[in-house]
Design a protein around this motif. Structure first.
Motif, PDB file in Angstrom:
ATOM      1  N   ASP A   1       0.796  -1.226   0.000  1.00 23.45           N
ATOM      2  CA  ASP A   1       0.000   0.000   0.000  1.00 23.45           C
ATOM      3  C   ASP A   1       0.833   1.283   0.000  1.00 23.45           C
ATOM      4  O   ASP A   1       0.514   2.223  -0.736  1.00 23.45           O
ATOM      5  CB  ASP A   1      -0.974   0.010   1.173  1.00 23.45           C
ATOM      6  N   PRO A   2       1.911   1.389   0.806  1.00 21.62           N
ATOM      7  CA  PRO A   2       2.717   2.621   0.760  1.00 21.62           C
ATOM      8  C   PRO A   2       3.275   2.898  -0.633  1.00 21.62           C
ATOM      9  O   PRO A   2       3.266   4.042  -1.094  1.00 21.62           O
ATOM     10  CB  PRO A   2       3.836   2.354   1.774  1.00 21.62           C
ATOM     11  N   LEU A   3       3.743   1.844  -1.315  1.00 17.95           N
ATOM     12  CA  LEU A   3       4.259   2.009  -2.675  1.00 17.95           C
ATOM     13  C   LEU A   3       3.139   2.404  -3.634  1.00 17.95           C
ATOM     14  O   LEU A   3       3.311   3.306  -4.475  1.00 17.95           O
ATOM     15  CB  LEU A   3       4.913   0.709  -3.149  1.00 17.95           C
ATOM     16  N   ILE A   4       1.987   1.772  -3.502  1.00 21.20           N
ATOM     17  CA  ILE A   4       0.852   2.072  -4.381  1.00 21.20           C
ATOM     18  C   ILE A   4       0.401   3.520  -4.216  1.00 21.20           C
ATOM     19  O   ILE A   4       0.167   4.232  -5.197  1.00 21.20           O
ATOM     20  CB  ILE A   4      -0.313   1.096  -4.093  1.00 21.20           C
ATOM     21  N   VAL A   5       0.307   3.963  -2.955  1.00 18.98           N
ATOM     22  CA  VAL A   5      -0.125   5.338  -2.699  1.00 18.98           C
ATOM     23  C   VAL A   5       0.933   6.328  -3.187  1.00 18.98           C
ATOM     24  O   VAL A   5       0.607   7.356  -3.802  1.00 18.98           O
ATOM     25  CB  VAL A   5      -0.419   5.546  -1.203  1.00 18.98           C
TER      26      VAL A   5
END
Length: 387
Positions: A56-60
């Motif tokens: 999620d951190p990478l996606i965001v």
């Protein structure tokens, strides 16, 4: 965004370099496109996102147009190299699961006042079954107290790429969509309950019917981390997954997992439905039996010090009953345990009323989610004064 010193300029340059380098991989694995980028408000704000998978951190980060400071689990700080990358390079804000985080809230406030964009996953944990968990009521007070613009972003499709219980990464179509922009004036005119209700509506995502590429078939290995109760015989901790089969070791009943979120041969068509049933099943168990208990062999108890390092306290049988949580000779009265949560696939974290902080890991096949669910059901009875 204007930077104030050389250290900040280096950080933003590195952030954009790494974002550009990761772009092709994110497009291949997650289907993230540059043209879908979210434009955040010009002033520093808090970005609140649902938590669906480890990426999620990478996606965001790939989906928004500003560098972000992420609120991350304190376990990242236990290794010197990881702590350097997380805090010194990417300026993450540590947060302890299963514990009050007054220091984290203060650090978020400082970062916002310093002109940073901060991203937090308000659920506090990655979803096990693909559905967004409701935010804690206290979050409404927090969002008002920060006196800043809050942006809600919903990530969809990531659970199918790599659900929490699995180690298999599949290609899929992931999207991060801007759901709401709430100025500090808007938040001031809303009650904490109204804020939480609105944010829950913005961030709620259910497990999709099929989000992964057909070319990547996911087996059921690891599914015991989320499915721990057998709907046929009621046995606990006996569910196992292998290949496309989900089996209960107690009664021998088996079900077929199609690799894309569907279960064949069960009255529960999805993992989400099975897990909703489990929660009710556990509540009925603890409300109907005085002598209820669950246990696992070969557990290890660690105390987490203020410097985030783990210190082994005990190895032995883990047991949870109506009165105590114990590992070997260490006994913790439930009334003195303030919070419990999990990290990774199922490691248990809990804090005491005196702020002592502990971690429990156990043998392969251990479901930390089961202990968390039982603990919450027992605490619910304690609060309501039943039995």
């Amino acid at each position: 965004m204007k930077t104030k010193n050389k250290k900040e300029r280096r950080y933003f340059k590195l952030y954009h370099v790494l974002k550009a380098a990761a772009g092709p991989a994110c497009h291949l694995l997650f289907g993230i496109k540059k043209e879908d980028e979210i434009r955040l408000p010009k002033e520093p704000c808090l970005v609140v996102v649902n938590h669906t998978c480890y990426f999620d951190p990478l996606i965001v980060a790939m989906s928004v147009d500003q560098p972000l400071c992420f609120v991350a689990g304190e376990n990242l700080l236990r290794h010197r190299a990881a702590a350097f990358l997380a805090v010194d390079v990417f300026r993450s804000i540590p947060c302890s699961k299963g514990k009050m985080n007054t220091g984290t809230i203060l650090e978020i406030s400082r970062s916002l006042k310093a002109g940073d964009y901060v991203c937090m996953f308000a659920e506090g944990n990655i979803t096990y079954d693909g559905a967004t968990a409701p935010l804690a009521p206290v979050n409404g007070k927090l969002f008002r107290a920060l006196h800043c613009t809050v942006v809600t972003v919903a990530v969809t499709g990531a659970y199918q790429v790599i659900p929490r219980w699995s180690s298999r990464l599949c290609r899929g179509r992931v999207s991060a969509k801007l759901k709401g922009v709430y100025t500090k004036e808007m938040l001031h005119n809303m009650t904490p309950e109204e804020i939480v209700e609105r944010f829950n509506r913005d961030l709620y995502v259910e497990q999709p019917a099929a989000g992964a590429e057909k070319a990547c078939h996911r087996g059921a290995k690891g599914i015991h981390y989320v499915l721990y109760a057998c709907p046929e015989c009621g046995a606990l901790g006996k569910i196992r997954g292998k290949g496309s089969e989900i089996r209960c070791l107690e009664c021998g009943k088996s079900w077929e997992y199609d690799g894309f979120g569907k279960i064949e041969g069960s009255r529960f068509r999805t993992i989400w439905q099975w897990n909703r049933w489990q929660i009710g099943f556990v509540r009925d168990l603890v409300e109907g039996s005085v002598n209820i208990k669950i246990s696992d062999l070969n557990a290890r108890l660690f105390r987490i010090a203020d410097d985030h390092k783990r210190h082994l306290c005990e190895s032995g049988t883990l047991m949870l009953n109506r009165v105590n949580l114990s590992v070997g000779k260490y006994v913790f009265p439930l009334e003195k345990i303030s919070r419990m949560d999990t990290r990774n696939k199922g490691v248990v974290l809990f804090s005491m009323n005196n702020e002592d902080y502990y971690e429990i890991s156990a043998r392969k096949g251990f479901s930390g989610l089961m202990y968390k669910t039982f603990f919450e059901a027992l605490k619910r009875i304690e609060t309501n004064g039943k039995i």
